[in-house]
Design a protein around this motif. Structure first.
Motif, PDB file in Angstrom:
ATOM      1  N   LYS A  24      19.873  77.248  28.651  1.00  0.00           N
ATOM      2  CA  LYS A  24      18.593  76.791  28.118  1.00  0.00           C
ATOM      3  C   LYS A  24      18.637  75.365  27.573  1.00  0.00           C
ATOM      4  CE  LYS A  24      15.144  79.081  25.229  1.00  0.00           C
ATOM      5  NZ  LYS A  24      15.008  80.147  24.239  1.00  0.00           N
ATOM      6  N   TYR A  25      19.732  74.984  26.931  1.00  0.00           N
ATOM      7  CA  TYR A  25      19.774  73.695  26.239  1.00  0.00           C
ATOM      8  C   TYR A  25      20.699  72.660  26.869  1.00  0.00           C
ATOM      9  CZ  TYR A  25      17.253  76.297  22.761  1.00  0.00           C
ATOM     10  OH  TYR A  25      16.317  77.077  22.129  1.00  0.00           O
ATOM     11  N   ILE A  31      19.849  69.258  34.665  1.00  0.00           N
ATOM     12  CA  ILE A  31      19.398  69.282  36.066  1.00  0.00           C
ATOM     13  C   ILE A  31      18.015  68.654  36.186  1.00  0.00           C
ATOM     14  CG2 ILE A  31      18.638  70.823  37.927  1.00  0.00           C
ATOM     15  CD1 ILE A  31      20.955  72.694  37.127  1.00  0.00           C
ATOM     16  N   ILE A  32      17.101  69.008  35.287  1.00  0.00           N
ATOM     17  CA  ILE A  32      15.742  68.445  35.340  1.00  0.00           C
ATOM     18  C   ILE A  32      15.776  66.937  35.165  1.00  0.00           C
ATOM     19  CG2 ILE A  32      13.541  68.328  34.079  1.00  0.00           C
ATOM     20  CD1 ILE A  32      13.863  71.361  33.566  1.00  0.00           C
ATOM     21  N   PHE A  33      16.522  66.450  34.175  1.00  0.00           N
ATOM     22  CA  PHE A  33      16.577  65.002  33.956  1.00  0.00           C
ATOM     23  C   PHE A  33      17.290  64.281  35.090  1.00  0.00           C
ATOM     24  CE2 PHE A  33      16.194  66.192  29.296  1.00  0.00           C
ATOM     25  CZ  PHE A  33      14.842  65.871  29.256  1.00  0.00           C
ATOM     26  N   THR A  34      18.247  64.929  35.732  1.00  0.00           N
ATOM     27  CA  THR A  34      18.919  64.315  36.883  1.00  0.00           C
ATOM     28  C   THR A  34      17.966  64.198  38.062  1.00  0.00           C
ATOM     29  OG1 THR A  34      21.040  65.223  36.148  1.00  0.00           O
ATOM     30  CG2 THR A  34      20.886  64.534  38.444  1.00  0.00           C
ATOM     31  N   VAL A  35      17.159  65.230  38.295  1.00  0.00           N
ATOM     32  CA  VAL A  35      16.166  65.173  39.374  1.00  0.00           C
ATOM     33  C   VAL A  35      15.138  64.080  39.092  1.00  0.00           C
ATOM     34  CG1 VAL A  35      14.265  66.458  40.454  1.00  0.00           C
ATOM     35  CG2 VAL A  35      16.474  67.563  40.111  1.00  0.00           C
ATOM     36  N   ILE A  36      14.658  64.009  37.852  1.00  0.00           N
ATOM     37  CA  ILE A  36      13.688  62.966  37.492  1.00  0.00           C
ATOM     38  C   ILE A  36      14.313  61.583  37.664  1.00  0.00           C
ATOM     39  CG2 ILE A  36      12.386  61.959  35.572  1.00  0.00           C
ATOM     40  CD1 ILE A  36      11.946  64.835  34.554  1.00  0.00           C
ATOM     41  N   ALA A  37      15.565  61.427  37.255  1.00  0.00           N
ATOM     42  CA  ALA A  37      16.240  60.134  37.399  1.00  0.00           C
ATOM     43  C   ALA A  37      16.408  59.754  38.865  1.00  0.00           C
ATOM     44  CB  ALA A  37      17.599  60.166  36.706  1.00  0.00           C
ATOM     45  N   SER A  38      16.712  60.744  39.718  1.00  0.00           N
ATOM     46  CA  SER A  38      16.871  60.415  41.139  1.00  0.00           C
ATOM     47  C   SER A  38      15.527  60.028  41.766  1.00  0.00           C
ATOM     48  CB  SER A  38      17.514  61.575  41.892  1.00  0.00           C
ATOM     49  OG  SER A  38      16.662  62.696  41.892  1.00  0.00           O
ATOM     50  N   VAL A  39      14.444  60.700  41.351  1.00  0.00           N
ATOM     51  CA  VAL A  39      13.113  60.326  41.853  1.00  0.00           C
ATOM     52  C   VAL A  39      12.756  58.925  41.382  1.00  0.00           C
ATOM     53  CG1 VAL A  39      10.641  60.839  41.650  1.00  0.00           C
ATOM     54  CG2 VAL A  39      12.267  62.681  42.107  1.00  0.00           C
ATOM     55  N   LEU A  40      13.010  58.655  40.102  1.00  0.00           N
ATOM     56  CA  LEU A  40      12.703  57.317  39.577  1.00  0.00           C
ATOM     57  C   LEU A  40      13.571  56.242  40.215  1.00  0.00           C
ATOM     58  CD1 LEU A  40      12.115  57.967  35.779  1.00  0.00           C
ATOM     59  CD2 LEU A  40      10.417  57.414  37.520  1.00  0.00           C
ATOM     60  N   SER A  41      14.809  56.569  40.521  1.00  0.00           N
ATOM     61  CA  SER A  41      15.670  55.563  41.153  1.00  0.00           C
ATOM     62  C   SER A  41      15.221  55.286  42.584  1.00  0.00           C
ATOM     63  CB  SER A  41      17.130  55.988  41.119  1.00  0.00           C
ATOM     64  OG  SER A  41      17.346  57.085  41.971  1.00  0.00           O
ATOM     65  N   ALA A  42      14.680  56.307  43.273  1.00  0.00           N
ATOM     66  CA  ALA A  42      14.148  56.082  44.617  1.00  0.00           C
ATOM     67  C   ALA A  42      12.905  55.205  44.560  1.00  0.00           C
ATOM     68  CB  ALA A  42      13.825  57.412  45.285  1.00  0.00           C
ATOM     69  N   VAL A  43      12.074  55.432  43.560  1.00  0.00           N
ATOM     70  CA  VAL A  43      10.861  54.628  43.400  1.00  0.00           C
ATOM     71  C   VAL A  43      11.192  53.245  42.864  1.00  0.00           C
ATOM     72  CG1 VAL A  43       8.685  54.482  42.117  1.00  0.00           C
ATOM     73  CG2 VAL A  43       9.421  56.660  43.077  1.00  0.00           C
ATOM     74  N   SER A  44      12.243  53.170  42.052  1.00  0.00           N
ATOM     75  CA  SER A  44      12.552  51.904  41.395  1.00  0.00           C
ATOM     76  C   SER A  44      13.341  50.943  42.274  1.00  0.00           C
ATOM     77  CB  SER A  44      13.325  52.161  40.103  1.00  0.00           C
ATOM     78  OG  SER A  44      14.627  52.596  40.394  1.00  0.00           O
ATOM     79  N   GLN A  45      13.457  51.216  43.553  1.00  0.00           N
ATOM     80  CA  GLN A  45      14.084  50.239  44.447  1.00  0.00           C
ATOM     81  C   GLN A  45      13.286  48.947  44.427  1.00  0.00           C
ATOM     82  OE1 GLN A  45      14.324  52.038  48.271  1.00  0.00           O
ATOM     83  NE2 GLN A  45      16.028  53.380  47.708  1.00  0.00           N
ATOM     84  N   PHE A  46      12.002  49.103  44.124  1.00  0.00           N
ATOM     85  CA  PHE A  46      11.143  47.929  44.066  1.00  0.00           C
ATOM     86  C   PHE A  46      11.055  47.365  42.655  1.00  0.00           C
ATOM     87  CE2 PHE A  46       9.505  50.906  47.277  1.00  0.00           C
ATOM     88  CZ  PHE A  46       9.816  50.172  48.404  1.00  0.00           C
ATOM     89  N   ARG A  59      18.809  62.775  29.046  1.00  0.00           N
ATOM     90  CA  ARG A  59      19.837  63.652  29.619  1.00  0.00           C
ATOM     91  C   ARG A  59      21.093  63.653  28.752  1.00  0.00           C
ATOM     92  NH1 ARG A  59      21.195  61.911  35.281  1.00  0.00           N
ATOM     93  NH2 ARG A  59      22.075  60.186  34.130  1.00  0.00           N
ATOM     94  N   ASN A  60      21.513  62.481  28.290  1.00  0.00           N
ATOM     95  CA  ASN A  60      22.704  62.393  27.446  1.00  0.00           C
ATOM     96  C   ASN A  60      22.508  63.115  26.116  1.00  0.00           C
ATOM     97  OD1 ASN A  60      23.994  60.947  29.427  1.00  0.00           O
ATOM     98  ND2 ASN A  60      23.511  58.958  28.522  1.00  0.00           N
ATOM     99  N   MET A  61      21.320  62.980  25.530  1.00  0.00           N
ATOM    100  CA  MET A  61      21.048  63.662  24.265  1.00  0.00           C
ATOM    101  C   MET A  61      21.021  65.184  24.466  1.00  0.00           C
ATOM    102  SD  MET A  61      21.154  61.454  22.041  1.00  0.00           S
ATOM    103  CE  MET A  61      20.516  62.081  20.527  1.00  0.00           C
ATOM    104  N   TRP A 102      13.640  67.138  18.949  1.00  0.00           N
ATOM    105  CA  TRP A 102      13.193  65.834  18.474  1.00  0.00           C
ATOM    106  C   TRP A 102      13.892  64.697  19.217  1.00  0.00           C
ATOM    107  CZ3 TRP A 102       9.289  64.022  15.794  1.00  0.00           C
ATOM    108  CH2 TRP A 102       9.348  62.705  15.332  1.00  0.00           C
ATOM    109  N   PHE A 103      15.215  64.772  19.349  1.00  0.00           N
ATOM    110  CA  PHE A 103      15.955  63.661  19.950  1.00  0.00           C
ATOM    111  C   PHE A 103      15.863  63.645  21.474  1.00  0.00           C
ATOM    112  CE2 PHE A 103      17.970  63.472  15.770  1.00  0.00           C
ATOM    113  CZ  PHE A 103      17.846  62.118  15.528  1.00  0.00           C
ATOM    114  N   VAL A 104      15.837  64.789  22.098  1.00  0.00           N
ATOM    115  CA  VAL A 104      15.713  64.805  23.560  1.00  0.00           C
ATOM    116  C   VAL A 104      14.329  64.295  23.965  1.00  0.00           C
ATOM    117  CG1 VAL A 104      15.615  66.303  25.592  1.00  0.00           C
ATOM    118  CG2 VAL A 104      17.463  66.553  23.962  1.00  0.00           C
TER     119      VAL A 104
END
Length: 190
Positions: A24-25, A31-46, A59-61, A102-104
């Motif tokens: 849960k924690y 996994i969710i933050f890694t998927v979001i990061a990979s989507v953002l990195s694909a979009v952020s090529q520009f 993700r680190n927190m 709070w921190f995440v």
């Protein structure tokens, strides 16, 4: 009567609680933050500043603050219901869950930047609502203490393997002397 004795707990309960918490924690959020990061990195090529750092920080927190929750959850599940030791670890776990939320969620302040636009979201109300819900969830363990306290104390007094009203050997306790017990077991004579 020491309620924090390691003899009172069950490892199986602690493991189930810790496994649930790590899923849960730690695992699911990472996994969710890694998927979001990979989507953002694909979009952020520009665009380099699309929010990858924010998602990496989240993700680190989740990973850093999730591990103490898993540790505390083990002991929350380890100790029996109705004991002060279980309540203590449950309250500590609830506090850590509130800190985790709070921190995440970075205090509800989210910012995505692109070259021509910025997206700033203030979700402080939602984050505070989640913290309050987590704190109310911690009240469950206070109610659990009052509900199971008498049962827990009865188990602490009664030796393991015996029923109330029986001695440890298994013969019923009575106030009759031993000779009267034997004579009452003899068959009647004609």
């Amino acid at each position: 009567m020491n309620e924090f004795s390691l003899k009172d707990g069950k490892i199986r309960g602690g493991l189930f609680s810790a496994i649930g918490s790590i899923l849960k924690y730690v695992i699911i959020p990472v996994i969710i933050f890694t998927v979001i990061a990979s989507v953002l990195s694909a979009v952020s090529q520009f665009n380099e500043n699309l929010g990858l750092k924010m998602v990496d920080d989240m993700r680190n927190m989740a990973l850093i603050l999730g591990l103490p929750i898993v540790f505390l959850s083990f002991f929350r599940g380890y100790y029996p219901k109705g004991s002060y030791s279980r309540l203590t670890f449950a309250i500590a776990t609830t506090i850590m869950i509130c800190v985790w939320i709070w921190f995440v969620m970075q205090g509800g302040k989210f910012q995505l930047s692109a070259t021509r636009a910025d997206l700033n979201m203030d979700l402080l109300g939602l984050v505070l609502l989640l913290v309050v819900v987590a704190a109310i969830g911690g009240l469950y363990f206070v109610a659990e203490l009052f509900s199971y306290r008498k049962e827990y104390l009865a188990r602490k007094v009664t030796p393991v393997g015996s029923l109330p009203g029986q001695s440890v050997i298994g013969t019923p306790k009575t106030d009759e002397p031993q000779a009267e017990q034997i004579s009452s077991q003899d068959p009647p004579k004609d």
